[in-house]
Design a protein around this motif. Structure first.
Motif, PDB file in Angstrom:
ATOM      1  N   ALA A  57       0.853  -1.178   0.000  1.00  0.00           N
ATOM      2  CA  ALA A  57       0.000   0.000   0.000  1.00  0.00           C
ATOM      3  C   ALA A  57       0.891   1.230   0.000  1.00  0.00           C
ATOM      4  CB  ALA A  57      -0.934   0.005   1.214  1.00  0.00           C
ATOM      5  N   VAL A  58       0.270   2.403  -0.260  1.00  0.00           N
ATOM      6  CA  VAL A  58       1.021   3.648  -0.403  1.00  0.00           C
ATOM      7  C   VAL A  58       0.327   4.764   0.369  1.00  0.00           C
ATOM      8  CG1 VAL A  58       1.821   5.432  -2.014  1.00  0.00           C
ATOM      9  CG2 VAL A  58       1.922   3.016  -2.677  1.00  0.00           C
ATOM     10  N   VAL A  59       1.132   5.587   1.035  1.00  0.00           N
ATOM     11  CA  VAL A  59       0.664   6.849   1.613  1.00  0.00           C
ATOM     12  C   VAL A  59       1.422   7.966   0.918  1.00  0.00           C
ATOM     13  CG1 VAL A  59       0.524   8.287   3.682  1.00  0.00           C
ATOM     14  CG2 VAL A  59       0.165   5.811   3.848  1.00  0.00           C
ATOM     15  N   THR A  60       0.691   8.943   0.351  1.00  0.00           N
ATOM     16  CA  THR A  60       1.330  10.094  -0.287  1.00  0.00           C
ATOM     17  C   THR A  60       1.122  11.340   0.565  1.00  0.00           C
ATOM     18  OG1 THR A  60      -0.622  10.768  -1.574  1.00  0.00           O
ATOM     19  CG2 THR A  60       0.857   9.118  -2.567  1.00  0.00           C
ATOM     20  N   ASN A  75      -3.042   6.002 -12.896  1.00  0.00           N
ATOM     21  CA  ASN A  75      -2.212   4.994 -13.539  1.00  0.00           C
ATOM     22  C   ASN A  75      -2.498   3.584 -13.038  1.00  0.00           C
ATOM     23  OD1 ASN A  75       0.137   6.283 -15.354  1.00  0.00           O
ATOM     24  ND2 ASN A  75      -0.373   7.710 -13.713  1.00  0.00           N
ATOM     25  N   ALA A  76      -3.468   3.460 -12.136  1.00  0.00           N
ATOM     26  CA  ALA A  76      -3.956   2.159 -11.662  1.00  0.00           C
ATOM     27  C   ALA A  76      -2.812   1.255 -11.190  1.00  0.00           C
ATOM     28  CB  ALA A  76      -4.771   1.468 -12.761  1.00  0.00           C
ATOM     29  N   VAL A  77      -1.882   1.835 -10.436  1.00  0.00           N
ATOM     30  CA  VAL A  77      -0.751   1.025  -9.969  1.00  0.00           C
ATOM     31  C   VAL A  77      -1.159   0.098  -8.837  1.00  0.00           C
ATOM     32  CG1 VAL A  77       0.932   2.737 -10.724  1.00  0.00           C
ATOM     33  CG2 VAL A  77       0.082   2.805  -8.376  1.00  0.00           C
ATOM     34  N   LEU A  78      -2.214   0.479  -8.087  1.00  0.00           N
ATOM     35  CA  LEU A  78      -2.774  -0.343  -7.018  1.00  0.00           C
ATOM     36  C   LEU A  78      -4.272  -0.070  -6.969  1.00  0.00           C
ATOM     37  CD1 LEU A  78      -0.294   0.208  -4.007  1.00  0.00           C
ATOM     38  CD2 LEU A  78      -0.472  -1.845  -5.447  1.00  0.00           C
ATOM     39  N   PRO A  79      -5.058  -0.965  -6.380  1.00  0.00           N
ATOM     40  CA  PRO A  79      -6.474  -0.667  -6.164  1.00  0.00           C
ATOM     41  C   PRO A  79      -6.622   0.587  -5.295  1.00  0.00           C
ATOM     42  CG  PRO A  79      -6.033  -2.997  -5.808  1.00  0.00           C
ATOM     43  CD  PRO A  79      -4.700  -2.335  -5.945  1.00  0.00           C
TER      44      PRO A  79
END
Length: 225
Positions: A57-60, A75-79
């Motif tokens: 997962a990612v936090v920006t 860019n649909a890199v993750l759900p």
């Protein structure tokens, strides 16, 4: 694996490495660097390379927008449920070093809602060479610079360059066009960083993020060992 102001990075594990149920929590890796260095593009490339084999997962972080998160979503890199945006409302490094509460809440919410996770990437807003992450937020830090910013950046140093667990010199494909000497950057980085690793990347090249992927996998191996 934590940041400090020396060069002793030999697999230290944070005090809160486990969830309340005793299982090991996700490895947290922070990505910092100046505006335009390619942090979000690096996060996107890492997600594409790792998403089929890892739960991540990612936090920006952005000051007043969700721009970086929206880039990742487009860019649909993750759900979508695996991407959280934090609006810092202040200097970017404040939210990753001084008052980490918003980022920590986002990280923990991701673990609770889509976990168990193997890896969480925390991307800082664009900042200067002093940007570092709190040890209470991430377990290791990547600092991203780019050749278009000048080949003297490694020589100038700063905590981001000198103490990050991995220094990434991005956009190497632009070096001939902007007059940057990659060999000089490599020498200066080695002088500033000692044994800490440096990766040169061109995300336009096929599998150009491979050195960073390899490093992340090594950190995961140490984390789960």
């Amino acid at each position: 694996m934590h940041l400090d102001h020396g060069h002793d990075h030999h697999g230290a594990v944070s005090a809160d490495a486990h969830r309340p149920d005793g299982t090991r929590r996700a490895l947290r890796i922070g990505l910092g660097g100046p505006v335009g260095s390619g942090k979000t593009a690096t996060v996107a490339a890492l997600c594409r390379a790792l998403r089929d084999t890892l739960s991540l997962a990612v936090v920006t972080n952005d000051i007043y927008t969700r721009e970086d998160a929206e880039f990742l979503l487009r860019n649909a890199v993750l759900p979508p449920e695996r991407i959280q945006a934090v609006e810092t409302g202040a200097c970017p490094h404040t939210a990753i070093r001084d008052d980490i509460s918003a980022n920590l809440e986002a990280v923990e919410e991701l673990e609770d809602t889509v976990g168990p996770l193997d890896l969480i990437l925390v991307e800082s807003g664009g900042d200067n060479l002093t940007a570092t992450f709190s040890k209470g937020l991430v377990d290791a830090q990547i600092f991203v610079i780019d050749v278009a910013g000048g080949d003297d950046i490694p020589r100038k140093g700063g905590p981001g360059v000198t103490t990050a667990d991995l220094l990434v010199v991005n956009k190497t494909d632009l070096a001939p066009h902007v007059g940057s000497d990659l060999d000089r950057m490599a020498r200066d980085a080695a002088e500033q960083r000692g044994e800490l690793p440096v990766a040169f990347t061109s995300l336009r090249a096929e599998n150009g993020v491979a050195p960073v992927v390899d490093w992340v996998r090594a950190q995961l191996g140490a984390w789960t060992a």
